[in-house]
Design a protein around this motif. Sequence first.
Motif, mmCIF file in Angstrom:
data_model
loop_
_atom_site.group_PDB
_atom_site.id
_atom_site.type_symbol
_atom_site.label_atom_id
_atom_site.label_comp_id
_atom_site.label_asym_id
_atom_site.label_seq_id
_atom_site.Cartn_x
_atom_site.Cartn_y
_atom_site.Cartn_z
ATOM 1 N N LYS A 62 9.177 -2.961 -6.447
ATOM 2 C CA LYS A 62 8.094 -3.399 -5.569
ATOM 3 C C LYS A 62 7.794 -4.878 -5.774
ATOM 4 C CE LYS A 62 3.179 -2.607 -4.592
ATOM 5 N NZ LYS A 62 1.998 -1.755 -4.856
ATOM 6 N N ARG A 63 7.764 -5.313 -7.039
ATOM 7 C CA ARG A 63 7.481 -6.717 -7.344
ATOM 8 C C ARG A 63 8.574 -7.622 -6.786
ATOM 9 N NH1 ARG A 63 4.073 -3.705 -9.102
ATOM 10 N NH2 ARG A 63 2.525 -4.155 -10.718
ATOM 11 N N HIS A 64 9.813 -7.165 -6.906
ATOM 12 C CA HIS A 64 10.948 -7.962 -6.426
ATOM 13 C C HIS A 64 10.915 -8.103 -4.905
ATOM 14 C CE1 HIS A 64 14.945 -9.710 -6.297
ATOM 15 N NE2 HIS A 64 15.346 -8.767 -5.465
ATOM 16 N N HIS A 78 0.805 -1.221 0.000
ATOM 17 C CA HIS A 78 0.000 0.000 0.000
ATOM 18 C C HIS A 78 0.842 1.278 0.000
ATOM 19 C CE1 HIS A 78 -3.769 -2.141 0.458
ATOM 20 N NE2 HIS A 78 -3.249 -2.834 1.460
ATOM 21 N N GLY A 79 2.114 1.146 0.376
ATOM 22 C CA GLY A 79 2.959 2.329 0.473
ATOM 23 C C GLY A 79 3.794 2.605 -0.757
ATOM 24 N N ASN A 80 3.675 1.740 -1.753
ATOM 25 C CA ASN A 80 4.461 1.917 -2.973
ATOM 26 C C ASN A 80 3.569 1.763 -4.198
ATOM 27 O OD1 ASN A 80 7.520 1.867 -2.023
ATOM 28 N ND2 ASN A 80 6.434 0.300 -0.839
ATOM 29 N N PRO A 81 3.746 2.628 -5.194
ATOM 30 C CA PRO A 81 2.881 2.566 -6.384
ATOM 31 C C PRO A 81 3.201 1.355 -7.264
ATOM 32 C CG PRO A 81 4.644 4.154 -6.714
ATOM 33 C CD PRO A 81 4.757 3.705 -5.284
ATOM 34 N N ASP A 82 2.194 0.876 -7.971
ATOM 35 C CA ASP A 82 2.406 -0.226 -8.914
ATOM 36 C C ASP A 82 3.186 0.239 -10.136
ATOM 37 O OD1 ASP A 82 1.089 -2.128 -7.388
ATOM 38 O OD2 ASP A 82 -0.873 -1.601 -8.212
ATOM 39 N N LEU A 83 3.001 1.518 -10.477
ATOM 40 C CA LEU A 83 3.677 2.086 -11.639
ATOM 41 C C LEU A 83 4.559 3.255 -11.229
ATOM 42 C CD1 LEU A 83 0.696 2.172 -14.182
ATOM 43 C CD2 LEU A 83 2.458 0.400 -13.969
ATOM 44 N N LEU A 84 5.668 3.404 -11.908
ATOM 45 C CA LEU A 84 6.548 4.546 -11.673
ATOM 46 C C LEU A 84 5.970 5.786 -12.343
ATOM 47 C CD1 LEU A 84 9.963 2.777 -12.405
ATOM 48 C CD2 LEU A 84 8.905 3.171 -10.171
ATOM 49 N N GLU A 85 6.554 6.953 -12.064
ATOM 50 C CA GLU A 85 6.071 8.191 -12.674
ATOM 51 C C GLU A 85 6.177 8.158 -14.196
ATOM 52 O OE1 GLU A 85 8.151 11.436 -10.931
ATOM 53 O OE2 GLU A 85 7.194 11.219 -8.965
ATOM 54 N N THR A 86 7.079 7.325 -14.675
ATOM 55 C CA THR A 86 7.262 7.199 -16.126
ATOM 56 C C THR A 86 6.199 6.300 -16.762
ATOM 57 O OG1 THR A 86 8.753 5.316 -15.784
ATOM 58 C CG2 THR A 86 9.742 7.520 -15.919
ATOM 59 N N GLY A 87 5.378 5.664 -15.920
ATOM 60 C CA GLY A 87 4.369 4.753 -16.437
ATOM 61 C C GLY A 87 4.848 3.323 -16.527
ATOM 62 N N GLN A 88 6.113 3.101 -16.181
ATOM 63 C CA GLN A 88 6.669 1.753 -16.224
ATOM 64 C C GLN A 88 6.292 0.977 -14.955
ATOM 65 O OE1 GLN A 88 10.766 3.139 -16.782
ATOM 66 N NE2 GLN A 88 10.797 2.099 -18.779
ATOM 67 N N ILE A 89 6.307 -0.346 -15.071
ATOM 68 C CA ILE A 89 5.991 -1.202 -13.927
ATOM 69 C C ILE A 89 7.053 -1.036 -12.850
ATOM 70 C CG2 ILE A 89 5.763 -3.596 -13.148
ATOM 71 C CD1 ILE A 89 4.672 -4.287 -15.914
ATOM 72 N N ASN A 90 6.613 -0.939 -11.614
ATOM 73 C CA ASN A 90 7.530 -0.806 -10.485
ATOM 74 C C ASN A 90 8.081 -2.198 -10.128
ATOM 75 O OD1 ASN A 90 8.903 -0.285 -8.121
ATOM 76 N ND2 ASN A 90 7.247 0.876 -7.156
ATOM 77 N N PHE A 91 9.130 -2.596 -10.824
ATOM 78 C CA PHE A 91 9.687 -3.936 -10.618
ATOM 79 C C PHE A 91 10.373 -4.072 -9.265
ATOM 80 C CE2 PHE A 91 9.305 -4.276 -15.285
ATOM 81 C CZ PHE A 91 8.691 -5.525 -15.352
#
Length: 218
Positions: A158-160, A143-156
């Motif tokens: 967070k996934r890692h 909940h504290g980190n976005p799924d997507l970065l400001e660039t629109g790319q996937i926040n890998f």
Amino acid sequence: FSKIKMCEILKYVKAPSETTSPNMCAFVNHFNSVSFWASSLILRRESKDERQRVYRRLLSVMEHLIKLNNFSSAFALFAALCKTAVRRVVNLSSKHEKILENSQTLMDSSNSFKNLRSALRSATPPLIAYLGLCMADLTFLIHGNPDLLETGQINFTKRHLTYNFMNVVRKSQEIPYNIAPRTDIISFFGNFTDYLEEEEMWTRSEQIRREERQLSRN
């Protein structure tokens, strides 16, 4: 613990539900039941000596659970033994106070449970983690980190980090305990369903204090 599926944990963090996370909910309910059952077991004893005998026995059980790396059940008993309604009606020897203090050091919530985290990292399976701590970390991560970065790319990243967390739980489940079940002990526990509610515990604690004051006057 071994029945909890990884997808259940993720769903539980987003929205706890017995429909989507049945084993996770059952595990959480079991933790609470064990804690309430242990507190009730002490408070229901009629004499002071009996209450202290049961308290000492549960303290010993908690010690063994820590040695077995069952941090979940150990924490459930720790919460029960430190409950105000219980502690105010039990007097411990310096030896048993020291045992409780050592447990408090391990379970101390300061510095984000630093000591407990260290114990979990160094423990060798089989082990059962204290999922309350794990879930708090995962909740903050999701909940504290976005799924997507400001660039629109996937926040890998967070996934890692999410994968690393889930992998720790998964590895903890891989090696089972080699302990033969005892039907007589399991029957005694009664699935931990017979316990006092919070308000009933305090009422019973007050009753014990009144009885002790009355005895001191006689």
